[in-house]
Design a protein around this motif. Structure first.
Motif, PDB file in Angstrom:
ATOM      1  N   MET A 152      -1.406   3.958 -68.054  1.00  0.00           N
ATOM      2  CA  MET A 152      -2.058   2.844 -66.707  1.00  0.00           C
ATOM      3  C   MET A 152      -2.809   1.302 -67.499  1.00  0.00           C
ATOM      4  O   MET A 152      -3.055   1.106 -68.646  1.00  0.00           O
ATOM      5  N   LYS A 153      -2.159   0.817 -66.826  1.00  0.00           N
ATOM      6  CA  LYS A 153      -2.218  -0.821 -66.973  1.00  0.00           C
ATOM      7  C   LYS A 153      -3.635  -1.275 -67.140  1.00  0.00           C
ATOM      8  O   LYS A 153      -4.495  -1.096 -65.957  1.00  0.00           O
ATOM      9  N   ASN A 154      -4.663  -2.117 -67.671  1.00  0.00           N
ATOM     10  CA  ASN A 154      -5.495  -2.404 -67.723  1.00  0.00           C
ATOM     11  C   ASN A 154      -5.331  -4.053 -67.603  1.00  0.00           C
ATOM     12  O   ASN A 154      -4.980  -4.862 -67.754  1.00  0.00           O
ATOM     13  N   ILE A 155      -6.518  -4.165 -66.305  1.00  0.00           N
ATOM     14  CA  ILE A 155      -6.310  -5.746 -65.614  1.00  0.00           C
ATOM     15  C   ILE A 155      -7.733  -6.238 -65.743  1.00  0.00           C
ATOM     16  O   ILE A 155      -8.634  -5.237 -65.035  1.00  0.00           O
ATOM     17  N   VAL A 156      -7.908  -7.449 -65.681  1.00  0.00           N
ATOM     18  CA  VAL A 156      -9.376  -7.888 -65.671  1.00  0.00           C
ATOM     19  C   VAL A 156      -9.141  -9.468 -65.110  1.00  0.00           C
ATOM     20  O   VAL A 156      -8.330  -9.940 -65.329  1.00  0.00           O
ATOM     21  N   ILE A 157     -10.284  -9.189 -64.353  1.00  0.00           N
ATOM     22  CA  ILE A 157      -9.995  -9.990 -63.348  1.00  0.00           C
ATOM     23  C   ILE A 157     -11.528 -11.521 -63.761  1.00  0.00           C
ATOM     24  O   ILE A 157     -12.382 -10.588 -63.102  1.00  0.00           O
ATOM     25  N   LEU A 158     -10.736 -12.818 -63.208  1.00  0.00           N
ATOM     26  CA  LEU A 158     -11.764 -13.719 -63.728  1.00  0.00           C
ATOM     27  C   LEU A 158     -12.021 -14.123 -62.329  1.00  0.00           C
ATOM     28  O   LEU A 158     -11.181 -14.689 -61.133  1.00  0.00           O
ATOM     29  N   ILE A 159     -13.484 -14.033 -61.736  1.00  0.00           N
ATOM     30  CA  ILE A 159     -14.190 -14.445 -60.622  1.00  0.00           C
ATOM     31  C   ILE A 159     -15.264 -16.629 -61.113  1.00  0.00           C
ATOM     32  O   ILE A 159     -15.669 -15.758 -62.260  1.00  0.00           O
ATOM     33  N   SER A 160     -15.266 -17.119 -60.178  1.00  0.00           N
ATOM     34  CA  SER A 160     -15.902 -17.747 -60.369  1.00  0.00           C
ATOM     35  C   SER A 160     -17.344 -17.942 -59.060  1.00  0.00           C
ATOM     36  O   SER A 160     -18.054 -18.690 -59.030  1.00  0.00           O
ATOM     37  N   GLY A 161     -17.202 -16.964 -57.542  1.00  0.00           N
ATOM     38  CA  GLY A 161     -17.518 -17.370 -56.583  1.00  0.00           C
ATOM     39  C   GLY A 161     -17.564 -16.306 -55.717  1.00  0.00           C
ATOM     40  O   GLY A 161     -17.952 -14.913 -56.195  1.00  0.00           O
ATOM     41  N   ARG A 162     -16.703 -16.688 -54.346  1.00  0.00           N
ATOM     42  CA  ARG A 162     -16.779 -15.847 -54.217  1.00  0.00           C
ATOM     43  C   ARG A 162     -16.253 -14.398 -53.878  1.00  0.00           C
ATOM     44  O   ARG A 162     -16.824 -13.312 -53.738  1.00  0.00           O
ATOM     45  N   GLY A 163     -15.380 -14.632 -54.539  1.00  0.00           N
ATOM     46  CA  GLY A 163     -14.101 -13.212 -55.428  1.00  0.00           C
ATOM     47  C   GLY A 163     -13.490 -12.511 -54.308  1.00  0.00           C
ATOM     48  O   GLY A 163     -13.401 -11.242 -54.462  1.00  0.00           O
ATOM     49  N   SER A 164     -13.167 -13.320 -52.888  1.00  0.00           N
ATOM     50  CA  SER A 164     -12.639 -12.710 -51.593  1.00  0.00           C
ATOM     51  C   SER A 164     -11.228 -11.663 -52.301  1.00  0.00           C
ATOM     52  O   SER A 164     -10.423 -10.747 -51.730  1.00  0.00           O
ATOM     53  N   ASN A 165      -9.690 -12.413 -53.567  1.00  0.00           N
ATOM     54  CA  ASN A 165      -8.471 -12.181 -54.047  1.00  0.00           C
ATOM     55  C   ASN A 165      -9.253 -11.120 -54.679  1.00  0.00           C
ATOM     56  O   ASN A 165      -8.097 -10.330 -54.497  1.00  0.00           O
ATOM     57  N   MET A 166     -10.294 -10.869 -55.475  1.00  0.00           N
ATOM     58  CA  MET A 166     -10.404  -9.805 -57.027  1.00  0.00           C
ATOM     59  C   MET A 166     -10.603  -9.032 -55.145  1.00  0.00           C
ATOM     60  O   MET A 166     -10.194  -7.389 -56.203  1.00  0.00           O
ATOM     61  N   GLU A 167     -11.402  -9.308 -55.009  1.00  0.00           N
ATOM     62  CA  GLU A 167     -11.230  -7.803 -53.830  1.00  0.00           C
ATOM     63  C   GLU A 167     -10.502  -7.727 -53.277  1.00  0.00           C
ATOM     64  O   GLU A 167     -10.703  -5.770 -52.623  1.00  0.00           O
ATOM     65  N   VAL A 180      -9.148  -5.455 -56.113  1.00  0.00           N
ATOM     66  CA  VAL A 180      -9.741  -3.803 -56.448  1.00  0.00           C
ATOM     67  C   VAL A 180      -8.924  -3.109 -55.225  1.00  0.00           C
ATOM     68  O   VAL A 180      -8.582  -1.423 -55.546  1.00  0.00           O
ATOM     69  N   LYS A 181      -8.935  -3.703 -54.023  1.00  0.00           N
ATOM     70  CA  LYS A 181      -8.712  -2.376 -53.082  1.00  0.00           C
ATOM     71  C   LYS A 181      -7.761  -1.748 -52.717  1.00  0.00           C
ATOM     72  O   LYS A 181      -7.251  -0.934 -52.772  1.00  0.00           O
ATOM     73  N   ALA A 182      -6.355  -2.749 -53.286  1.00  0.00           N
ATOM     74  CA  ALA A 182      -5.081  -2.962 -53.491  1.00  0.00           C
ATOM     75  C   ALA A 182      -5.041  -1.514 -54.609  1.00  0.00           C
ATOM     76  O   ALA A 182      -3.904  -0.432 -54.166  1.00  0.00           O
ATOM     77  N   CYS A 183      -5.226  -1.813 -55.532  1.00  0.00           N
ATOM     78  CA  CYS A 183      -5.067  -0.605 -56.659  1.00  0.00           C
ATOM     79  C   CYS A 183      -5.386  -0.002 -56.494  1.00  0.00           C
ATOM     80  O   CYS A 183      -4.476   1.325 -56.586  1.00  0.00           O
ATOM     81  N   ALA A 184      -7.011   0.570 -55.832  1.00  0.00           N
ATOM     82  CA  ALA A 184      -7.118   2.343 -55.468  1.00  0.00           C
ATOM     83  C   ALA A 184      -6.550   2.936 -54.194  1.00  0.00           C
ATOM     84  O   ALA A 184      -6.177   4.130 -54.475  1.00  0.00           O
ATOM     85  N   GLY A 185      -6.084   1.673 -53.548  1.00  0.00           N
ATOM     86  CA  GLY A 185      -5.925   1.716 -52.344  1.00  0.00           C
ATOM     87  C   GLY A 185      -4.293   2.433 -51.877  1.00  0.00           C
ATOM     88  O   GLY A 185      -3.859   3.568 -51.605  1.00  0.00           O
ATOM     89  N   GLU A 186      -3.488   1.372 -52.720  1.00  0.00           N
ATOM     90  CA  GLU A 186      -2.111   1.840 -53.116  1.00  0.00           C
ATOM     91  C   GLU A 186      -1.714   2.997 -54.249  1.00  0.00           C
ATOM     92  O   GLU A 186      -0.438   2.617 -55.072  1.00  0.00           O
ATOM     93  N   GLN A 187      -2.600   2.917 -54.878  1.00  0.00           N
ATOM     94  CA  GLN A 187      -2.600   3.802 -56.441  1.00  0.00           C
ATOM     95  C   GLN A 187      -1.451   3.551 -57.170  1.00  0.00           C
ATOM     96  O   GLN A 187      -1.049   3.852 -58.079  1.00  0.00           O
ATOM     97  N   TRP A 188      -2.054   2.323 -57.965  1.00  0.00           N
ATOM     98  CA  TRP A 188      -1.015   1.717 -58.680  1.00  0.00           C
ATOM     99  C   TRP A 188      -1.033   1.528 -60.127  1.00  0.00           C
ATOM    100  O   TRP A 188      -2.573   3.057 -60.390  1.00  0.00           O
ATOM    101  N   PRO A 189      -0.666   1.843 -60.809  1.00  0.00           N
ATOM    102  CA  PRO A 189      -1.136   2.498 -62.346  1.00  0.00           C
ATOM    103  C   PRO A 189      -0.688   1.629 -63.429  1.00  0.00           C
ATOM    104  O   PRO A 189      -1.235   1.351 -64.377  1.00  0.00           O
ATOM    105  N   ALA A 190      -2.552   1.464 -62.639  1.00  0.00           N
ATOM    106  CA  ALA A 190      -3.611   0.078 -63.202  1.00  0.00           C
ATOM    107  C   ALA A 190      -4.760   0.835 -63.046  1.00  0.00           C
ATOM    108  O   ALA A 190      -5.019   1.332 -61.840  1.00  0.00           O
ATOM    109  N   ARG A 191      -5.746   0.524 -63.848  1.00  0.00           N
ATOM    110  CA  ARG A 191      -7.390   0.364 -62.955  1.00  0.00           C
ATOM    111  C   ARG A 191      -7.604  -1.722 -63.247  1.00  0.00           C
ATOM    112  O   ARG A 191      -7.229  -2.219 -64.557  1.00  0.00           O
ATOM    113  N   ILE A 192      -8.599  -1.273 -62.288  1.00  0.00           N
ATOM    114  CA  ILE A 192      -9.123  -2.997 -62.708  1.00  0.00           C
ATOM    115  C   ILE A 192     -10.447  -2.775 -64.030  1.00  0.00           C
ATOM    116  O   ILE A 192     -11.479  -1.878 -64.033  1.00  0.00           O
ATOM    117  N   ALA A 193      -9.960  -2.657 -65.116  1.00  0.00           N
ATOM    118  CA  ALA A 193     -10.685  -2.857 -66.039  1.00  0.00           C
ATOM    119  C   ALA A 193     -12.233  -3.436 -66.005  1.00  0.00           C
ATOM    120  O   ALA A 193     -13.622  -2.781 -66.724  1.00  0.00           O
TER     121      ALA A 193
END
Ligand code: GAR
Length: 208
Positions: free
Chosen positions: A1-16, A19-32
């Protein structure tokens, strides 16, 4: 499992999207964690609602960039990240910070780099009469918006486009491209060697 840390400043639609792709596509990773430099960043609510730990490191509370970046790195490293993802993170980073995450920090920039580094990219593309605009995912280096390019998304400029219309068209492509690029990294298909992108598996890199 890889750990991903996402940095945002505002709306966060790319982060969203990530997050959705990581869960939906079952990546070998988590949004830590999702970390913001602004307490009022709208994206924090989405992350919290999806069970992702959130942290605010308010840049206004620090005397200079070095002090802010040192605390930011301390908070990021508490989550033992394999990858740091800048998703609309609107701070200029110090060389020490970028060096610390060399080869494991990605950014998305709303232009076809190397054109239009910096701010107001779509407005400048329209003013320049560009027929195509887009966005770029790249590894982060000390020079702003200059790191090795991983993927690009291209959108045609249409008659009557204003900045908002063009930004919206490009943003839709960003939401496809950025999760794909992050996925390549966590699946071990993407890295840098000798300052250039090394990609295994031969994925298509243009999004349009
Ligand atoms: C995106 O269009 C991204 O490319 C841009 O900010 C927007 C963030 O939207 N990034 C930069 O300008 C970085 N210099 P989001 O918060 O909805 O993902």
């Amino acid at each position: 499992m890889k750990n991903i840390v996402i940095l945002i400043s505002g709306r966060g639609s790319n982060m969203e999207a990530i997050v959705k792709a990581c869960a939906g596509e079952q990546w070998p990773a988590r949004i830590a964690a999702v970390i913001s430099n602004r307490p009022d960043a709208a994206g924090l609510a989405f992350a919290a609602a999806h069970g992702v730990p959130t942290v605010v490191v308010d840049h206004k509370a620090f005397a200079d960039r070095e002090a802010f970046d040192a605390e930011l790195a301390r908070q990021i490293d508490a989550f033992a990240p394999d990858l740091v993802v800048l998703a609309g993170f609107m701070r200029i980073l110090t060389p020490g910070f970028t060096r610390h995450y060399e080869g494991r920090m990605l950014n998305i920039h709303p232009s076809l780099l190397p054109a239009f580094t910096g701010l107001h990219t779509h407005q400048r593309a329209l003013q320049a009469g560009c027929q195509f605009a887009g966005a770029t995912v790249h590894f982060v280096t000390a020079e702003l918006d200059h790191g090795p390019i991983v993927a690009q998304a291209v959108a045609a400029v249409q008659p009557g486009d204003d900045e908002a219309a063009l930004a919206a068209r490009v943003l839709k492509l960003e939401h496809r491209m950025y999760p794909a690029a992050v996925r390549w990294f966590v699946e071990g298909q993407l890295g840098i060697a000798d300052g250039r992108v090394r990609q295994l598996g031969g994925q298509a890199q243009a999004f349009s």
